[in-house]
Design a protein around this motif. Structure first.
Motif, PDB file in Angstrom:
ATOM      1  N   THR A 133       5.048   4.115  13.166  1.00 50.56           N
ATOM      2  CA  THR A 133       5.441   3.882  11.783  1.00 50.56           C
ATOM      3  C   THR A 133       6.715   3.058  11.717  1.00 50.56           C
ATOM      4  O   THR A 133       7.520   3.061  12.656  1.00 50.56           O
ATOM      5  CB  THR A 133       5.663   5.208  11.027  1.00 50.56           C
TER       6      THR A 133
ATOM      7  N   ASP B 266       0.823  -1.209   0.000  1.00 53.70           N
ATOM      8  CA  ASP B 266       0.000   0.000   0.000  1.00 53.70           C
ATOM      9  C   ASP B 266       0.856   1.258   0.000  1.00 53.70           C
ATOM     10  O   ASP B 266       0.333   2.363  -0.151  1.00 53.70           O
ATOM     11  CB  ASP B 266      -0.920   0.007   1.224  1.00 53.70           C
ATOM     12  N   GLN B 267       2.175   1.094   0.182  1.00 51.56           N
ATOM     13  CA  GLN B 267       3.089   2.233   0.210  1.00 51.56           C
ATOM     14  C   GLN B 267       3.790   2.390  -1.140  1.00 51.56           C
ATOM     15  O   GLN B 267       3.887   1.439  -1.924  1.00 51.56           O
ATOM     16  CB  GLN B 267       4.139   2.053   1.320  1.00 51.56           C
TER      17      GLN B 267
ATOM     18  N   VAL C 213       2.373   2.353   8.317  1.00 50.22           N
ATOM     19  CA  VAL C 213       1.708   2.882   9.509  1.00 50.22           C
ATOM     20  C   VAL C 213       0.926   1.762  10.182  1.00 50.22           C
ATOM     21  O   VAL C 213       0.177   1.018   9.531  1.00 50.22           O
ATOM     22  CB  VAL C 213       0.759   4.040   9.128  1.00 50.22           C
ATOM     23  N   ASP C 214       1.109   1.626  11.495  1.00 48.78           N
ATOM     24  CA  ASP C 214       0.347   0.647  12.277  1.00 48.78           C
ATOM     25  C   ASP C 214      -1.103   1.116  12.354  1.00 48.78           C
ATOM     26  O   ASP C 214      -1.405   2.150  12.960  1.00 48.78           O
ATOM     27  CB  ASP C 214       0.949   0.521  13.683  1.00 48.78           C
ATOM     28  N   GLU C 215      -2.010   0.352  11.721  1.00 50.35           N
ATOM     29  CA  GLU C 215      -3.403   0.784  11.636  1.00 50.35           C
ATOM     30  C   GLU C 215      -4.091   0.807  13.001  1.00 50.35           C
ATOM     31  O   GLU C 215      -5.076   1.522  13.189  1.00 50.35           O
ATOM     32  CB  GLU C 215      -4.172  -0.135  10.686  1.00 50.35           C
ATOM     33  N   SER C 216      -3.573   0.041  13.963  1.00 45.25           N
ATOM     34  CA  SER C 216      -4.211   0.002  15.274  1.00 45.25           C
ATOM     35  C   SER C 216      -3.919   1.243  16.099  1.00 45.25           C
ATOM     36  O   SER C 216      -4.704   1.631  16.959  1.00 45.25           O
ATOM     37  CB  SER C 216      -3.756  -1.244  16.049  1.00 45.25           C
ATOM     38  N   THR C 217      -2.759   1.885  15.828  1.00 51.85           N
ATOM     39  CA  THR C 217      -2.400   3.074  16.613  1.00 51.85           C
ATOM     40  C   THR C 217      -2.380   4.346  15.771  1.00 51.85           C
ATOM     41  O   THR C 217      -2.545   5.445  16.299  1.00 51.85           O
ATOM     42  CB  THR C 217      -1.007   2.894  17.249  1.00 51.85           C
ATOM     43  N   SER C 218      -2.139   4.206  14.491  1.00 47.16           N
ATOM     44  CA  SER C 218      -2.042   5.321  13.530  1.00 47.16           C
ATOM     45  C   SER C 218      -0.876   6.254  13.814  1.00 47.16           C
ATOM     46  O   SER C 218      -0.659   7.224  13.098  1.00 47.16           O
ATOM     47  CB  SER C 218      -3.346   6.148  13.509  1.00 47.16           C
TER      48      SER C 218
END
Length: 396
Positions: free
Chosen positions: A221, A187-188, A213-218
């Motif tokens: 990175t 996705d990057q 980016v960690d989707e759980s914390t946003s």
């Protein structure tokens, strides 16, 4: 102990009697055991794309066909790549501008004319367009059934952020390309793509990618400057492990790189660290769950800057695992090889040695494994004149 790898034959001109050829962006692939395809951009002829095909004899001399243009008309070829099959089918891929170019593929068949003695004659398929706004080199891997996986940076629809995309394609006996599907692998944004085969159906892809980016914390990175991920083809689909391995994820400025097979499920990852100004080498392994794990953290194999870093698969044999990395010694302007021994049980690299294979700089470089501890390499001089050579490695 390893012995210096003297050229079995001195570098030979890739093209004889053609003063108009000035090659850049050279790339070589091997197929059907001892056949090679060398693609390049010819700046001496408006930047058009050309290919030289041939067969390498046991003595290290190649029987090469005359060069053929694969771009149409005044079309240019930046970052051309190729891959071939045991059926003597080829796929060539390139972009037609250095920045924001259109992506093209074209199929080819060797020896399809049926004419005796014309085993190197090329039958061409129609060029196929598959992406746009391309500014980066792509990577290609051959697969069973005359199929190919092609990985590239993509933008998709209008205004969409850049991401890592791939396509699965098949080449017909008539050299026509059929794209059977596209499959996102990141996705990057990605660039500096390199690939090495693990098995006939699986591979490892290396890339420089944007932050994950960690989707759980946003907020958390992970830098992906030296990323690698596992991919394979199954049931006419490409699948990629969504959990890539990242080397030195706290650092920036990882530039040229190469990946190579060392032993079963074991890959070497060599790269230029632009911050430390060093060429580094790490070892990755694929576990039973088909995840890439770092088996040996990066170590410095050469201090200084190199404009290219290329890794050669299985320089000796699978049972005697070694790494082999090509690079340039900037201080001496010499073309170099680094060879290390790998111990799977100890997870250790040892007996690393550097050798010079050419006492001058090269401007464009590509290498493939032929087998029998031999490698076929292509390069250009600073003036753009293309050469090839075969180098053999032996034990003392």
């Amino acid at each position: 102990q390893d012995s210096p790898p003297p050229p079995e034959s001195l570098p030979h001109p890739l093209i004889r009697g053609n003063s108009e050829t000035r090659a850049e962006d050279m790339s070589v692939s091997v197929f059907d055991a001892n056949h090679v395809a060398i693609v390049f951009r010819n700046t001496g002829q408006r930047g058009s794309g050309w290919v030289v095909v041939g067969r390498v004899r046991d003595a290290g001399i190649a029987a090469l066909a005359p060069p053929e243009q694969f771009t149409i008309g005044d079309g240019m070829a930046f970052g051309p790549i190729s891959a071939g099959t045991t059926s003597k089918l080829l796929v060539l891929a390139w972009r037609d501008a250095s920045r924001t170019g259109t992506c093209w593929m074209r199929g080819a068949r060797l020896g399809g004319t049926g004419i005796r003695g014309a085993d190197m004659a090329i039958t061409w398929g129609k060029p196929v367009h598959f992406c746009k706004d391309q500014s980066h080199k792509m990577a290609i891997a051959s697969l069973p059934g005359d199929k190919f996986a092609l990985m590239f940076s993509d933008r998709g629809g209008s205004g969409e952020e850049s991401f890592g995309n791939s396509l699965l394609a098949q080449v017909s006996p008539e050299a026509q390309i059929d794209i059977t599907g596209q499959f996102r692998f990141s996705d990057q944004p990605v660039c500096r793509l390199e690939v090495t085969k693990l098995t006939p159906t699986s591979f490892v892809l290396a890339a420089r990618a944007g932050k994950a980016v960690d989707e759980s914390t946003s907020s958390q990175t992970t830098r992906q400057e030296a990323m690698a991920l596992y991919g394979e083809v199954a049931e006419n689909e490409l699948t990629f492990d969504p959990n890539p391995a990242n080397l030195e994820p706290d650092k920036m400025q990882m530039w040229a790189r190469g990946v190579s097979l060392v032993a079963p499920n074991t890959v070497a990852y060599a790269y230029q660290d632009g911050t430390d100004m060093a060429v580094k080498l790490a070892i990755l392994e694929v576990d039973a769950s088909r995840h890439l794990k770092v088996a040996r953290q990066p170590m410095v194999i050469h201090k200084g800057f190199s404009p290219y870093v290329s890794a050669l698969s299985v320089p000796y044999t699978m049972s005697d695992p070694h790494t082999l990395v090509y690079f340039e010694d900037e201080a001496t302007k010499t073309s170099m090889i680094s060879v290390c021994s790998w111990s799977a049980s100890a997870k250790a690299l040892s007996h690393c040695e550097e050798f010079s294979w050419l006492n001058q700089r090269v401007m464009s470089f590509s290498v493939v494994r032929l087998g029998n501890a031999k490698s076929f390499l292509t390069f250009t001089t600073e003036g753009g004149v293309p050469f090839y050579g075969v180098i053999g490695l032996s034990k003392k």
